[in-house]
Scaffold this active site. Structure first.
Site, PDB file in Angstrom:
ATOM      1  N   ARG A   1      28.289  72.735  -8.333  1.00  0.00           N
ATOM      2  CA  ARG A   1      28.349  73.397  -7.023  1.00  0.00           C
ATOM      3  C   ARG A   1      27.233  74.420  -6.829  1.00  0.00           C
ATOM      4  O   ARG A   1      27.453  75.544  -6.394  1.00  0.00           O
ATOM      5  CB  ARG A   1      29.735  74.033  -6.816  1.00  0.00           C
ATOM      6  CG  ARG A   1      30.791  72.983  -6.558  1.00  0.00           C
ATOM      7  CD  ARG A   1      32.097  73.279  -7.220  1.00  0.00           C
ATOM      8  NE  ARG A   1      31.993  73.154  -8.678  1.00  0.00           N
ATOM      9  CZ  ARG A   1      32.941  73.540  -9.522  1.00  0.00           C
ATOM     10  NH1 ARG A   1      34.037  74.091  -9.077  1.00  0.00           N
ATOM     11  NH2 ARG A   1      32.793  73.350 -10.814  1.00  0.00           N
TER      12      ARG A   1
ATOM     13  N   GLY B   1      18.409  41.851  -6.714  1.00  0.00           N
ATOM     14  CA  GLY B   1      18.111  41.226  -5.424  1.00  0.00           C
ATOM     15  C   GLY B   1      19.167  41.559  -4.372  1.00  0.00           C
ATOM     16  O   GLY B   1      19.371  40.805  -3.421  1.00  0.00           O
ATOM     17  N   LYS B   2      19.802  42.721  -4.549  1.00  0.00           N
ATOM     18  CA  LYS B   2      20.876  43.122  -3.630  1.00  0.00           C
ATOM     19  C   LYS B   2      20.389  43.240  -2.192  1.00  0.00           C
ATOM     20  O   LYS B   2      21.080  42.847  -1.255  1.00  0.00           O
ATOM     21  CB  LYS B   2      21.478  44.464  -4.080  1.00  0.00           C
ATOM     22  CG  LYS B   2      22.095  44.407  -5.458  1.00  0.00           C
ATOM     23  CD  LYS B   2      22.581  45.778  -5.927  1.00  0.00           C
ATOM     24  CE  LYS B   2      21.483  46.770  -6.261  1.00  0.00           C
ATOM     25  NZ  LYS B   2      20.743  46.483  -7.500  1.00  0.00           N
TER      26      LYS B   2
ATOM     27  N   GLY C   1      15.419  50.632  -5.068  1.00  0.00           N
ATOM     28  CA  GLY C   1      14.273  50.046  -4.374  1.00  0.00           C
ATOM     29  C   GLY C   1      14.709  48.675  -3.922  1.00  0.00           C
ATOM     30  O   GLY C   1      14.810  47.757  -4.722  1.00  0.00           O
ATOM     31  N   HIS C   2      15.019  48.525  -2.655  1.00  0.00           N
ATOM     32  CA  HIS C   2      15.557  47.263  -2.157  1.00  0.00           C
ATOM     33  C   HIS C   2      14.522  46.555  -1.297  1.00  0.00           C
ATOM     34  O   HIS C   2      13.995  47.113  -0.349  1.00  0.00           O
ATOM     35  CB  HIS C   2      16.872  47.513  -1.400  1.00  0.00           C
ATOM     36  CG  HIS C   2      17.953  48.045  -2.314  1.00  0.00           C
ATOM     37  ND1 HIS C   2      19.199  48.365  -1.887  1.00  0.00           N
ATOM     38  CD2 HIS C   2      17.940  48.281  -3.667  1.00  0.00           C
ATOM     39  CE1 HIS C   2      19.917  48.789  -2.929  1.00  0.00           C
ATOM     40  NE2 HIS C   2      19.165  48.759  -4.008  1.00  0.00           N
TER      41      HIS C   2
ATOM     42  N   ASP D   1      18.059  45.862  -9.740  1.00  0.00           N
ATOM     43  CA  ASP D   1      17.008  44.923  -9.317  1.00  0.00           C
ATOM     44  C   ASP D   1      17.463  43.469  -9.334  1.00  0.00           C
ATOM     45  O   ASP D   1      16.673  42.565  -9.604  1.00  0.00           O
ATOM     46  CB  ASP D   1      15.755  45.078 -10.202  1.00  0.00           C
ATOM     47  CG  ASP D   1      15.209  46.483 -10.133  1.00  0.00           C
ATOM     48  OD1 ASP D   1      15.258  47.078  -9.045  1.00  0.00           O
ATOM     49  OD2 ASP D   1      14.749  46.985 -11.169  1.00  0.00           O
TER      50      ASP D   1
ATOM     51  N   GLN E   1      21.596  50.238  -7.936  1.00  0.00           N
ATOM     52  CA  GLN E   1      21.643  50.075  -9.404  1.00  0.00           C
ATOM     53  C   GLN E   1      22.586  48.914  -9.769  1.00  0.00           C
ATOM     54  O   GLN E   1      22.851  48.066  -8.936  1.00  0.00           O
ATOM     55  CB  GLN E   1      22.071  51.383 -10.092  1.00  0.00           C
ATOM     56  CG  GLN E   1      21.060  52.511  -9.998  1.00  0.00           C
ATOM     57  CD  GLN E   1      21.084  53.256  -8.675  1.00  0.00           C
ATOM     58  OE1 GLN E   1      22.119  53.706  -8.234  1.00  0.00           O
ATOM     59  NE2 GLN E   1      19.942  53.404  -8.036  1.00  0.00           N
TER      60      GLN E   1
ATOM     61  N   LYS F   1      16.729  34.500  -7.695  1.00  0.00           N
ATOM     62  CA  LYS F   1      15.499  34.199  -8.446  1.00  0.00           C
ATOM     63  C   LYS F   1      15.581  32.940  -9.308  1.00  0.00           C
ATOM     64  O   LYS F   1      14.924  32.846 -10.358  1.00  0.00           O
ATOM     65  CB  LYS F   1      15.093  35.410  -9.283  1.00  0.00           C
ATOM     66  CG  LYS F   1      14.673  36.581  -8.385  1.00  0.00           C
ATOM     67  CD  LYS F   1      13.675  37.447  -9.076  1.00  0.00           C
ATOM     68  CE  LYS F   1      12.851  38.264  -8.104  1.00  0.00           C
ATOM     69  NZ  LYS F   1      12.060  39.288  -8.734  1.00  0.00           N
ATOM     70  N   LEU F   2      16.376  31.991  -8.875  1.00  0.00           N
ATOM     71  CA  LEU F   2      16.484  30.731  -9.602  1.00  0.00           C
ATOM     72  C   LEU F   2      15.130  30.020  -9.651  1.00  0.00           C
ATOM     73  O   LEU F   2      14.802  29.337 -10.620  1.00  0.00           O
ATOM     74  CB  LEU F   2      17.516  29.848  -8.894  1.00  0.00           C
ATOM     75  CG  LEU F   2      18.204  28.828  -9.763  1.00  0.00           C
ATOM     76  CD1 LEU F   2      19.023  29.516 -10.838  1.00  0.00           C
ATOM     77  CD2 LEU F   2      19.088  27.919  -8.927  1.00  0.00           C
TER      78      LEU F   2
HETATM   79  P1  IMO Z   1      18.181  49.214  -7.542  1.00  0.00           P
HETATM   80  O1  IMO Z   1      19.146  49.712  -6.498  1.00  0.00           O
HETATM   81  C1  IMO Z   1      16.770  49.299 -11.645  1.00  0.00           C
HETATM   82  C2  IMO Z   1      17.221  53.048 -13.864  1.00  0.00           C
HETATM   83  C3  IMO Z   1      15.962  53.808 -14.222  1.00  0.00           C
HETATM   84  C4  IMO Z   1      16.390  54.426 -15.551  1.00  0.00           C
HETATM   85  C5  IMO Z   1      17.849  54.760 -15.316  1.00  0.00           C
HETATM   86  C6  IMO Z   1      18.092  56.201 -14.928  1.00  0.00           C
HETATM   87  O2  IMO Z   1      16.825  48.886  -7.031  1.00  0.00           O
HETATM   88  O3  IMO Z   1      18.801  48.112  -8.335  1.00  0.00           O
HETATM   89  P2  IMO Z   1      17.653  57.505 -12.635  1.00  0.00           P
HETATM   90  O4  IMO Z   1      16.381  57.799 -11.910  1.00  0.00           O
HETATM   91  O5  IMO Z   1      18.643  56.722 -11.826  1.00  0.00           O
HETATM   92  O6  IMO Z   1      18.261  58.722 -13.272  1.00  0.00           O
HETATM   93  O7  IMO Z   1      17.204  56.561 -13.878  1.00  0.00           O
HETATM   94  O8  IMO Z   1      18.286  53.909 -14.254  1.00  0.00           O
HETATM   95  N1  IMO Z   1      17.387  52.749 -12.423  1.00  0.00           N
HETATM   96  C7  IMO Z   1      17.221  51.531 -11.894  1.00  0.00           C
HETATM   97  N2  IMO Z   1      16.820  50.372 -12.452  1.00  0.00           N
HETATM   98  N3  IMO Z   1      17.091  49.319 -10.341  1.00  0.00           N
HETATM   99  C8  IMO Z   1      17.529  50.463  -9.750  1.00  0.00           C
HETATM  100  O9  IMO Z   1      17.971  50.507  -8.500  1.00  0.00           O
HETATM  101  C9  IMO Z   1      17.560  51.645 -10.531  1.00  0.00           C
HETATM  102  N4  IMO Z   1      17.897  52.922 -10.277  1.00  0.00           N
HETATM  103  C10 IMO Z   1      17.794  53.579 -11.449  1.00  0.00           C
HETATM  104  O10 IMO Z   1      14.869  52.948 -14.363  1.00  0.00           O
HETATM  105  O11 IMO Z   1      16.343  53.457 -16.570  1.00  0.00           O
HETATM  106 MG    MG Z   2      15.284  47.601  -7.078  1.00  0.00          MG
END
Ligand code: IMO
Ligand code: MG
Length: 408
Positions: A140, A15-16, A40-41, A13, A210, A317-318
């Protein structure tokens, strides 16, 4: 010109999505390579907010879109996103790699069951079946996208396997039909397509999901995701030569957030956390959970930067920092009475680390415009550049696509 790899350096999260969208103009394609619909982008254009979980963030710029072999793909979520894009009149050309691992309703169920089994040690996953899907790939058990399309698969073993977990298995008949429909005309060889593009001097953005601290091996295990998030993993998961990684740009939020459970040394509680959460709209884009909030952590960031060889950063997010009266940055940890600046040394006991802060003049009420950043902000950015030994190329000063400042 070369390819551009955009990765998150914190716990996701960062801000990618916004940064990928920003740079997409200069590229011919955008490809996802890791994770799945746990991402979630978010992209904001005027009064419209778009959130995508599987579709790469280049879609609003009409770029060629790729979902690479390393992604675990839930066809039903992809279908929802394709329908949404269609409704919005967004046109694009998407290629899904046949080697992608499928996420079926079985993995989603398994994700939920495993979380329940963990009890108060639950990871707080997104319950999108990500961990189980990667595990099933390693075991597999589950057919790939290309197997589904060619009809050359058999789910008997998968069902036997899952019955170890659960007696009443859902019937996958409808799921199979629906998935075939979604994927049928979109499956191909992403590796080959990107290689061919590169050969004719066409370049691609690799959009990370992530963040580094959620990496399966190098993050805060076991509170991590099921996949790899390091830049090195990009060529491997796309079937490209190592040098294809191109420029590695790290995305860093000006403070820190984390969704789900696990250690978070700079976490804040109470009014300040709430104020940042509200101003920064820090609620999960996938699960709507309130994100945990903390100050920027230079100990963790130095680690992420070092193990990825990051030289350039986009700081996001500055603007949120202009809405709070304090300004702190964590510069070391206290652990067992000892001061530590090395994240990997602290990692085995990171849950017990307490942060040591440096205070800075607050940005409270400072006005940020695209033309020139105020002195108080600039000197903070220079401090970060010196500490982290990187260039801050880009600064985000608002959620809109336009509210982005390139530094020279
Ligand atoms: P973006 O791409 C923030 C976190 C989940 C949990 C851990 C494992 O938007 O940055 P999972 O469902 O992947 O097995 O969960 O990883 N997590 C994220 N946190 N942004 C994400 O994606 C995330 N994808 C997984 O909240 O702590
Ligand atoms: Mg996200």
């Amino acid at each position: 010109v070369q390819n551009l790899s955009i990765i998150g350096l914190q716990w996701g999260d960062e801000g990618k999505g916004k940064i990928v969208d920003y740079f997409a103009d200069e590229f011919d394609g955008v490809s996802r390579y890791n994770g799945g619909s746990n991402a979630g982008h978010t992209i904001v254009i005027g009064n419209r907010t778009y959130v995508f979980h599987l579709l790469p963030s280049g879609l609003l710029k009409g770029k060629r879109l790729f979902i690479g072999p390393g992604v675990v793909l839930d066809p039903i979520i992809l279908k929802e996103e394709l329908e949404l894009a269609k409704k919005e009149g967004i046109k694009f050309d998407l290629l899904v790699d046949g080697r992608c691992t499928l996420v079926t309703p079985l993995e989603r169920e398994m994700d939920a069951i495993l979380e329940t089994l963990r009890g108060d040690k639950a990871l707080g996953t997104t319950k999108r079946g990500i961990g189980p899907a990667y595990a099933m790939r390693a075991l597999r058990v589950i057919p790939r996208v290309m197997d589904l399309i060619s009809g050359n698969y058999n789910l008997t073993f998968a069902k036997k396997f899952y019955s170890l977990f659960k007696k009443d298995l859902p019937d996958l008949g409808d799921w199979i039909t629906e998935s075939e429909e979604v994927l049928h005309d979109r499956v191909g060889d992403v590796s080959k397509s990107i290689l061919e593009m590169n050969e004719s001097q066409k370049w691609v953005i690799f959009e990370g999901a992530q963040g580094v601290l959620l990496d399966l091996i190098y993050g805060t295990y076991p509170y991590v995701t099921g996949a790899h998030t390091l830049a090195n993993y990009i060529p491997a998961s796309l079937g490209l030569p190592a040098k294809s990684v191109g420029i590695v740009m790290g995305v860093v939020k000006a403070y820190t957030t984390r969704v789900g459970n696990g250690p978070f040394p700079t976490e804040l509680h109470g009014g300040l956390a709430e104020a940042i959460r509200t101003s920064g709209k820090e609620y999960g884009a996938t699960t709507r959970r309130p994100r945990r909030i903390g100050w920027l952590d230079l100990v963790a960031l130095k680690y992420s930067i070092k193990i990825n060889g990051v030289e350039e950063i986009a700081l996001t997010k500055l603007d949120i920092l202009t809405k709070i009266k304090e300004m702190k940055v964590c510069t070391s940890y206290l652990l067992n009475g000892e001061e530590m600046t090395d994240f990997s040394t602290a990692l085995p006991k990171i849950g017990e680390a307490s942060p040591v802060y440096s205070e800075f003049p607050s940005f409270w009420g400072v006005e940020l415009t695209s033309s020139k950043l105020p002195r108080v902000v600039d000197s903070f950015l220079e401090y970060l550049e010196n500490e982290l030994k990187v260039t801050i190329k880009l600064v985000s000063i608002g959620e809109d696509r336009e509210e982005t400042v390139e530094r020279t």
